[in-house]
Design an enzyme around this catalytic site. Structure first.
Site, PDB file in Angstrom:
ATOM      1  N   HIS A  97      13.000   8.267  -4.411  1.00 44.56           N
ATOM      2  CA  HIS A  97      13.729   8.056  -3.163  1.00 44.56           C
ATOM      3  C   HIS A  97      14.247   9.381  -2.610  1.00 44.56           C
ATOM      4  O   HIS A  97      14.243   9.602  -1.397  1.00 44.56           O
ATOM      5  CB  HIS A  97      14.906   7.110  -3.386  1.00 44.56           C
ATOM      6  N   ASP A 129      -5.597   8.958 -12.376  1.00 43.48           N
ATOM      7  CA  ASP A 129      -5.994   8.421 -13.679  1.00 43.48           C
ATOM      8  C   ASP A 129      -7.267   9.075 -14.210  1.00 43.48           C
ATOM      9  O   ASP A 129      -7.419   9.250 -15.424  1.00 43.48           O
ATOM     10  CB  ASP A 129      -6.171   6.898 -13.608  1.00 43.48           C
ATOM     11  N   CYS A 172      -8.839   8.649  -3.117  1.00 44.72           N
ATOM     12  CA  CYS A 172      -7.481   8.216  -2.800  1.00 44.72           C
ATOM     13  C   CYS A 172      -6.438   8.817  -3.733  1.00 44.72           C
ATOM     14  O   CYS A 172      -5.266   8.474  -3.661  1.00 44.72           O
ATOM     15  CB  CYS A 172      -7.378   6.692  -2.802  1.00 44.72           C
ATOM     16  N   ARG A 175      -6.607  -2.539  -2.725  1.00 48.20           N
ATOM     17  CA  ARG A 175      -6.874  -2.605  -4.158  1.00 48.20           C
ATOM     18  C   ARG A 175      -6.288  -3.889  -4.737  1.00 48.20           C
ATOM     19  O   ARG A 175      -5.123  -4.211  -4.481  1.00 48.20           O
ATOM     20  CB  ARG A 175      -6.251  -1.388  -4.859  1.00 48.20           C
ATOM     21  N   GLU A 215     -11.921   5.665 -11.751  1.00 52.40           N
ATOM     22  CA  GLU A 215     -10.752   6.337 -12.339  1.00 52.40           C
ATOM     23  C   GLU A 215     -10.821   6.406 -13.860  1.00 52.40           C
ATOM     24  O   GLU A 215      -9.823   6.739 -14.510  1.00 52.40           O
ATOM     25  CB  GLU A 215      -9.467   5.631 -11.896  1.00 52.40           C
TER      26      GLU A 215
END
Length: 572
Positions: free
Chosen positions: A187, A454, A501, A330, A430
């Site tokens: 955040h 990943d 991505c 996804r 990935e």
């Protein structure tokens, strides 16, 4: 003295420190006044929290934006969770005062979320800590932090920048932010980027080293802060600051331009999002589509499975927001570092290599078909949705998913419900298994998208959350680069589009390599869209091919990274 941390919000800020230290929330002197009285105090505090938070959210929405205000409205939803409320009431029934009930339950949730590796989930820990502090403050009558009267040129130094702290914050007075905690997607980082303030996070012991009034230079791009710099260093960074501001201003010319290289070759530039609301931000940022919509966040912020209609509305909202543009969604990527209690997933010794993502979904067709039907229905109007499968390791998994998709089409036809009959089904590459068999997977898939986060972790056999081996976790590793190149080659030979991505898609050093190898689509964070477009626009085909050949001839990650940083440095 140089302080090092995480580069969270780009830019350079110079000013003097204002340190915000944690308020005293000691409730050891509070006496237990009985079940009913303590529950009444708790309820009154919750109601006041909700009123204050709603007002804060509206203020942030008007001053910063809808996306950032949702951080606060999400806190209201979290505190409204009946399970969390009942746990607090149970604690009171057991003899705890309202303060102790809030403290114990919120700390338990915060610890649970903080233990998760995924940075997006760790944001929940920050939310719960903020809820805890503000509820305790209300119960104890403590004054809340007021940052509305900061002097000009303030470098705000705090443990973490909470959403509630930004209410009343005058952006013009804040030169930079330094926090003791937080990551690139925390955040604190989100808020700093939204405020367009340079920020360096996770500077350990910063509140012990820095005192009010200390001079500071903050380089949010490099992730460093210089404490009490000399005049020569100040002068150097003032020049860098002017250069940076000029560079940012120059990016605005790319807002409505097509994504083309210097030869005029067209590429697709998409955005990664985690909620339907973020699609609006992506559209405003200049993104030409959505390259990754992470649907697991639909499942995480609730105590029961979202039904077909809830999912349909969320996917349809994104589809309509991006009308005429591709939306790659996804399917549920659960497990590993994303545990969802109500799904009843068994505890595993090594969850990252366990029953997760597509493996879990294929074993739960009852759950998976709900999502697939929702996706099919959501694509009926704009026909712009594509479905992407996470953590695929074999062609059998793609075939099984496609079989379920066909069953869902049959069910929707029988029910007379409209759906996209030609919806595309693709694979997120990935894992090393997927990369090594990309030619086989391409026969079963309509498109590829490379998830470098990943892919890097699994290829290098490195836990990206382990600081002792963090240096190995980089996409500049020759093994990772060769994997990426082979995946793109397999997609090209099969005649299917291939995108990326992962975070590497926005790295200016890697962009020329990806262009040279034939990547069709770059999907990046919304804040990186214009910079990525500018990077692509810079290069000619002969240049990127020469750079790629040189880079792959180097044997170390440091060598590759050093070379690519040098050739891709901003032109002066």
């Amino acid at each position: 003295m140089i302080l090092r941390g995480i580069a969270a919000s780009d830019g350079i800020g110079l000013g003097r420190a204002v340190c915000v230290r944690e308020e005293n929330l000691d409730y050891s002197d509070v006496a237990y006044s009985g079940k009913e009285s303590e529950k009444a105090r708790l309820q009154a505090a919750i109601e006041e929290f909700e009123q204050r938070t709603s007002a804060m959210a509206e203020h942030i929405r008007q001053q910063v934006g809808d996306k950032e205000s949702e951080i606060l409205t999400g806190q209201i939803a979290m505190l409204a969770d009946p399970f969390m409320r009942s746990q607090m009431q149970d604690a009171i029934d057991g003899g705890a005062c309202a303060e102790a009930a809030v403290d114990n339950v919120c700390t338990m949730y915060a610890d649970m979320f903080a233990a998760v590796e995924d940075e997006m989930m760790r944001q929940r820990a920050t939310d719960v800590k903020d809820i805890r502090s503000r509820l305790l403050g209300i119960l104890l009558g403590a004054a809340s932090v007021d940052l509305s009267n900061l002097p000009a040129g303030t470098v705000l130094v705090t443990r973490e920048l909470t959403p509630s702290m930004t209410v009343g914050l005058q952006k013009k007075n804040v030169a930079a932010i330094i926090t003791a905690t937080g990551g690139k997607t925390s955040h604190s980082a989100i808020l700093a980027r939204a405020l367009q303030v340079p920020a360096v996070l996770s500077v350990t012991k910063v509140l012990e080293v820095v005192q009010d009034g200390d001079g500071l230079i903050v380089d949010g791009g490099e992730g460093i802060a210089i404490l009490n710099p000399d005049e020569r260093t100040r002068s150097e960074y003032l020049t860098r600051q002017k250069d940076y501001q000029a560079r940012i201003a120059s990016l605005k010319v790319y807002q409505n331009r097509p994504t083309v290289d210097a030869d005029g070759k067209r590429y697709q530039l998409f955005a990664n999002i985690g909620s339907a609301a973020e699609a609006e931000v992506a559209a405003q940022s200049g993104a030409e589509g959505i390259g990754l919509f992470r649907t697991e966040f639909l499942f995480m912020d609730r105590t029961s499975l979202p039904d077909e209609m809830v999912q349909y509305e969320a996917y349809r909202a994104v589809s309509q927001t991006m009308a005429g543009k591709e939306v790659i969604i996804r399917t549920l990527d659960v497990g590993g570092d994303k545990a969802i209690e109500y799904l009843g997933m068994e505890k595993e010794e090594n969850p990252f290599l366990g029953h997760r993502a597509i493996r879990y979904c294929l074993d739960r067709p009852d759950l998976y078909k709900v999502q697939l039907r929702a996706l099919l229905r959501a694509g009926a109007e704009e026909h712009n949705i594509k479905i992407m499968l996470p953590l695929v390791t074999s062609a059998d998994e793609v075939r099984a998913a496609r079989e379920l998709l066909e069953q869902c089409k049959q069910e929707l036809s029988e029910a007379g419900l409209p759906y996209d009959k030609d919806i595309a089904l693709g694979v997120m590459i990935e894992t090393p298994a997927a990369a090594l068999t990309a030619d086989l997977l391409a026969r079963e898939s309509d498109f590829f998208s490379i998830g470098t986060n990943d892919l890097t972790q699994y290829t290098m056999a490195v836990d990206r959350g382990n600081a002792q081996v963090a240096s190995l976790y980089t996409p500049f590793q020759p093994a990772v680069l060769r994997s990426i190149r082979s995946v793109i080659t397999a997609a090209k030979e099969a005649g299917i589009p291939v995108g990326m991505c992962g975070e590497a898609a926005a790295d200016p050093g890697l962009i020329p390599l990806l262009m040279a190898w034939g990547l069709d689509e770059f999907s990046v964070s919304t804040s990186s869209v214009l910079a990525t477009r500018a990077s692509i626009h810079r290069w000619r085909e002969d240049e990127v091919k020469r750079i790629a050949q040189e880079a792959l001839g180097l044997s170390t990650a440091s060598g590759v990274e050093g070379y690519l940083k040098k050739v891709s440095a901003p032109e002066k």
